[in-house]
Structures are given as C-alpha cells and as structure tokens.
Design a protein around this motif. Structure first.
Motif, short mmCIF file in Angstrom:
data_model
loop_
_atom_site.label_atom_id
_atom_site.label_comp_id
_atom_site.label_asym_id
_atom_site.label_seq_id
_atom_site.Cartn_x
_atom_site.Cartn_y
_atom_site.Cartn_z
N ALA A 124 54.44 8.31 -33.43
CA ALA A 124 55.14 7.95 -34.67
C ALA A 124 55.10 9.07 -35.70
O ALA A 124 55.46 8.86 -36.85
N LEU A 125 54.68 10.28 -35.28
CA LEU A 125 54.45 11.34 -36.26
C LEU A 125 55.43 12.50 -36.08
O LEU A 125 56.00 12.70 -35.02
N ASP A 126 55.58 13.29 -37.16
CA ASP A 126 56.45 14.46 -37.07
C ASP A 126 55.72 15.58 -36.33
O ASP A 126 54.52 15.50 -36.09
N PRO A 127 56.45 16.67 -35.97
CA PRO A 127 55.83 17.73 -35.14
C PRO A 127 54.61 18.38 -35.77
O PRO A 127 53.65 18.70 -35.07
N ILE A 128 54.60 18.56 -37.09
CA ILE A 128 53.45 19.22 -37.72
C ILE A 128 52.22 18.32 -37.64
O ILE A 128 51.13 18.73 -37.25
N ALA A 129 52.42 17.03 -37.97
CA ALA A 129 51.32 16.08 -37.88
C ALA A 129 50.85 15.95 -36.44
O ALA A 129 49.66 15.84 -36.16
N THR A 130 51.80 16.00 -35.51
CA THR A 130 51.45 15.92 -34.10
C THR A 130 50.55 17.07 -33.68
O THR A 130 49.55 16.88 -33.00
N SER A 131 50.89 18.28 -34.13
CA SER A 131 50.09 19.42 -33.69
C SER A 131 48.69 19.34 -34.30
O SER A 131 47.71 19.76 -33.68
#
Lengths: 265, 284
Positions: free
Chosen positions: A191-198
C-alpha cells in the motif's frame, strides 16, 4: 548439492531452523486453502513467499502465529514447530505464540492512539510499567524501525497523522517492542509508494541480523532483492522452495519457471 | 420532463418549508406561553429554576424539584442502562457466535418498538413490588423509576454502541491480537477507546430518551412534588409534573405558564443533547 531447505534441522550452525512446518493443511469451511505444505524457515534469514493472488501464501503465513484461530469455520491440521515446539499443541496458548511471532499487515493498522502509546502497547501488556523502561523500549524500537528521527519530537501526537509509510514503520516498531523471535509480514509495502517501499525493504534487510523474517510479497523483484530463501506457492501448494538465487536463476519446476518469467500470474 | 422536475422540486421545497414552519411555530408558541410566567406573573427566572417550593395556589412555582428529579432519575437510568448496554454490545459484537448475535440483535431492535405503557405496566407489576419488598416502603419512587428507565434506554444504548463497535475495522483487532494481546485486552485497550465517540453518542441518546420519558416514569415514580432524600421515596420529573397538572391548569394561569416554562426547559435540554451529539460526530 542439497539446498538448505531440504536439509534436516541442525543446531549450532548458522542456518538453524527456526520454524518447521510439516504437512500443514488449512480449510476455510469446505475450501481446502493450503494442501499439505511442508517448509523449513531458517533463523535470522529473510524468507519470502511468492505466487499469484489467491495461491494461499497469506493463508500459510497466518497459520504461523495462529491468526486463523480468530476466524470461525477455519480449521488447521499438521504441525508448525517453533524452536521444536508445536504451536498447535493442545497446551499451547496462542497468546504466548503471538508474543514470539509478531505480524505486520498489508495495510498499516496503527491504533487510534499516540505514536508513543502505539509502540509501547505490547510491552505494557507484557507487564512493563515503569516509565523509564517504557520510554527506553519506545526509543529503541523506533530507532530499529528507522522512524525515531522523524517522530522523536512528536511522540504524543496521534499515529493517524503519520504518512502511510511512517505508519507502516510504526507498526513494525510496535512489533519490535514486544521482542519477538519471528516477524511475519503480509505484503507490508503493497500500500506504499516506491520511496516508502525502499525504506521498508532496507529495514527488513537490517532486521535479519536479529530476527527471523518471513515476508509475503506479490513483487518478484522485491523477493529477489531482500530475501535469502524463497517459497513459490501455487493453488494452495508449495511448488518449490530454496535459496532465492537458485529459485530465480535455476528453478527446478516448470511452473516456477513459468511464473518467474511472467508467463502467468 | 423539465416541467415535471421543476414541480417535484417545488413540492420538496414546500415539504421542507412546512417542517421548518411547524418547528418554529412550536418553539414560538412554547416560548410565548412560558414568557407569561416572567412578564405577567412577575416570577424571576432564578426563582423558577432554583426554588424547591412548588405550590401554585400560594403563588410559588419553583421547578427545581422537578428539574433535579429529572436529572437524578435520568442519571440513575444511565448508571444502570449505560454500562449494561455497552456490556451487551461488547458481547454481541466481539464474543457471541454470529448466529446468536444476529438473533439477539433482532431482539434488541424489537425492544426499541415496545410502547412505554408496557414498560410502565411491567414496572407496576414487577419493579414496584420488588422495591416494596426489599425496602419496606410503598415501592413507588426514584429507584423504581430509575430501574424502569434503565431498561427502557437499554435498546438505544445497545444498538448505538453495537454500531460503534462494529464500525471498528477488523485490522484493529488483528493488530492488537498479533501483538500478543488477549481478546479482553483488545476490547479494553483498543476497541473501546477507538469507539469512544460512538459510545458517547449512545450515552447521550440514551439520556435524551430517558429525560423526555413521561408515561412509564409517571406510573412508578409516585408523583410527589418534593425532592426525596433517598431512593425509595416518591418524586416527580419535569414531564411527569406537566402531564399530571396540565388538564387542571386554567388557560393563562400561573400554573399553566409554569408548565409551559418547564416544557421549554425540557426542549432546551434536548437541544443541548443534539448539539453535543453533533459536536462529537464532527470531531471524529
């Protein structure tokens, strides 16, 4: 050479089996969701479960801390050995199991309380009441979850004011505060954007120094990036499991190969 | 087509206007009649609200006895029906198996529709004799009224608390249980705090139900215009006093003005409760 997951459990080795699942079956009413699954999960490694939607990987994960107990009509058979103890044995309290096997969910689910109250929730339930202890636990856990710097000045604010990525790291901190051995993560970054994912991925890689991490992911890239071991699920069965690099470069099963090369899913 | 739509719009507008006019005239009429107490009869607002002496024949119309009676009986009802209602809601939402929960929920919904005369009657037949037997008094009074009202507000409190609890996402429960909390700890430390706004609304609407209740209370409270010094003595509330004296109050008399003023106080309390509910709803 045999892969790790096919070897018998050993002690004193760097690859000790933390969780051994033997002949696990999960039924939702009449639906046979997990069919005779057997798997070994090594200590202080990241193990990922991959497979198409509905393949049973989340169902399997939730069997590892007895979350199915909460759903009426669900039945689990087989054995799940956590440090050689069957968590489904009759004299085992699922509450104790969940102290030792924490879980992070697909959608961040912070309690509608302050950031501080969220982190110390589990520790408080375990009987930690001295303020200085709780504050130390909160700081340590938030630092481990790489959230401390962002929230240290507003610990008393509502957790619901944080961004989605911060909320998810808070949920991880909340689990760390209970000091579990194993952390289960059910698509924690979906449920997260790419930056939060990384950020979450970096965090997972850091966590394995101390914890056994099991992660369900729908992203094969993510599994390849962060996991040491991978199990491929299809139609409620574990088709293949082994070292992540081997699964992705030299899969033994045709089905695994088809999935990772994108022929279905 | 176009003309039909315009017509429908006008009908709806007229309905809305009618509602506003009806409400406004009701309030205006009550206010006009009540104002006679302060203008024609020269009673001060302070005396009306704080004096315990109600004796219209001797020109004393202090309503404090009834106001305090209303607040106390309502408080007692909430003390009984509030915790019990929340407990039942917790049972239905978190503990009871689904089949049992749905049967019980239906029962609760049916309870809302029972007319107050039935509650009052059961109060007369069951509660009053019970209080009489345990207290060696007549049995009519505060405690009997509080008990009957407590049961009467139960369906309201249960239904709204249940709604508040069921509105909490499953992920909240799972999150707590996955941290090694027991079901009970999850209810106490996560669900109830998370649902507190909805529970507050349940209590407020329970209060609103209790404070305006007339018939059932009148049947068991004993109707004495004194403030009782214990739970077992007869008392009166604003609505019971209004219904008791309204037929015998000559138009334009001091008594009638006083009764209208009491009605205004009731209206004011209801308004306050509605505003509180709105405030809570807006904040959450």
């Amino acid at each position: 050479m045999k892969t790790f997951l096919e070897q018998p459990p050993r002690n004193g080795d760097e690859t000790v089996v933390k969780v051994a699942i033997e002949d696990l079956n999960v039924y939702y009413g009449a639906t046979h969701a997990i069919k005779s699954a057997t798997l070994r999960i090594p200590r202080q490694r990241v193990t990922s479960f991959i497979g198409p939607s509905g393949c049973g990987k989340s169902t399997f994960l939730r069997a590892l801390n007895r979350m199915h107990d909460l759903v009426p009509g669900t039945r689990v058979t087989g054995r799940v050995l956590l440090d050689q103890t069957d968590i489904y044995a009759r004299d085992i309290d699922p509450v104790d199991i969940r102290h030792r096997v924490g879980m992070v969910f697909q959608r961040p689910n912070p309690f509608p309380k302050s950031i501080y109250e969220n982190v110390i929730y589990g520790a408080k339930l375990q009987g930690v009441h001295r303020r200085s202890d709780l504050e130390r636990i909160a700081e340590t856990s938030l630092r481990q979850a790489a959230l401390w710097e962002e929230v240290k000045d507003r610990l008393q604010q509502s957790a619901l004011d944080l961004s989605g990525g911060q909320q998810q790291r808070l949920c991880i901190a909340r689990v760390l505060a209970v000091a579990p051995d194993v952390i289960l993560m059910d698509e924690p970054a979906s449920a997260l954007d790419p930056i939060a994912t990384s950020k979450i991925e970096d965090l997972i890689s850091a966590l394995k120094a101390q914890y056994t991490v099991v992660i369900v992911t729908h992203s094969m890239q993510q599994a390849a990036r962060i996991s040491d071991e991978t199990a491929f699920f299809h139609l409620g069965e574990i088709v293949e499991s082994g070292h992540t690099t081997e699964i992705f470069t030299r899969p033994k099963q045709k089905k695994t190969e088809d999935y990772i090369t994108g022929r279905f899913g | 087509m176009h003309r039909e739509e315009a017509f429908a719009l006008w009908v709806l507008r007229a309905c809305a206007l009618f509602l506003v006019v009806a409400m406004a005239s009701l309030v205006a009429y009550l206010g006009y009649q009540a104002s006679g107490l302060f203008t024609i009869d020269q009673v001060s607002l302070g005396e009306f609200l704080t004096s315990f002496r109600f004796d219209p024949d001797l020109n004393h119309v202090g309503a404090a006895v009834f106001l305090l009676g209303s607040l106390s009986v309502t408080g007692l009802a909430l003390l009984i029906g509030g915790p019990l209602g929340v407990a039942v809601a917790i049972f239905l939402s978190e503990i009871a198996p689904p089949a049992l929960a749905s049967v019980l929920t239906l029962t609760i919904e049916l309870l809302v529709g029972i007319p107050s005369v039935v509650y009052g009657w059961l109060g007369l037949l069951v509660v009053v004799p019970f209080v009489r037997a345990t207290s060696l008094t007549s049995g009519f009074g505060f405690l009997a009224a509080g008990l009957v009202l407590g049961v009467m507000i139960l369906p309201t409190v249960v239904a709204l608390s249940l709604e508040a609890l069921r509105a909490q996402p499953q992920s909240l429960r799972e999150g707590s249980l996955a941290l090694g909390a027991t079901r009970w700890e999850t209810i106490c430390h996560v669900l109830l705090p998370a649902a507190r706004a909805g529970l507050g609304v349940a209590f407020l609407l329970g209060i609103a139900r209790a404070i305006g209740e007339t018939l059932a209370v009148q049947m068991v409270i004993g109707n004495a215009s004194v403030f009782p010094h214990d739970l077992f003595h007869a008392a009166a509330t604003l609505p019971t006093e209004i219904v008791l004296d309204m037929a015998g109050a000559p138009p334009g008399s001091l008594l009638q003005h006083a009764l209208f003023a009491m009605a205004c106080v009731l209206l004011g309390i209801s308004l306050l409760l509605v505003l509180l509910v709105r405030m809570i709803a807006r904040r959450s």
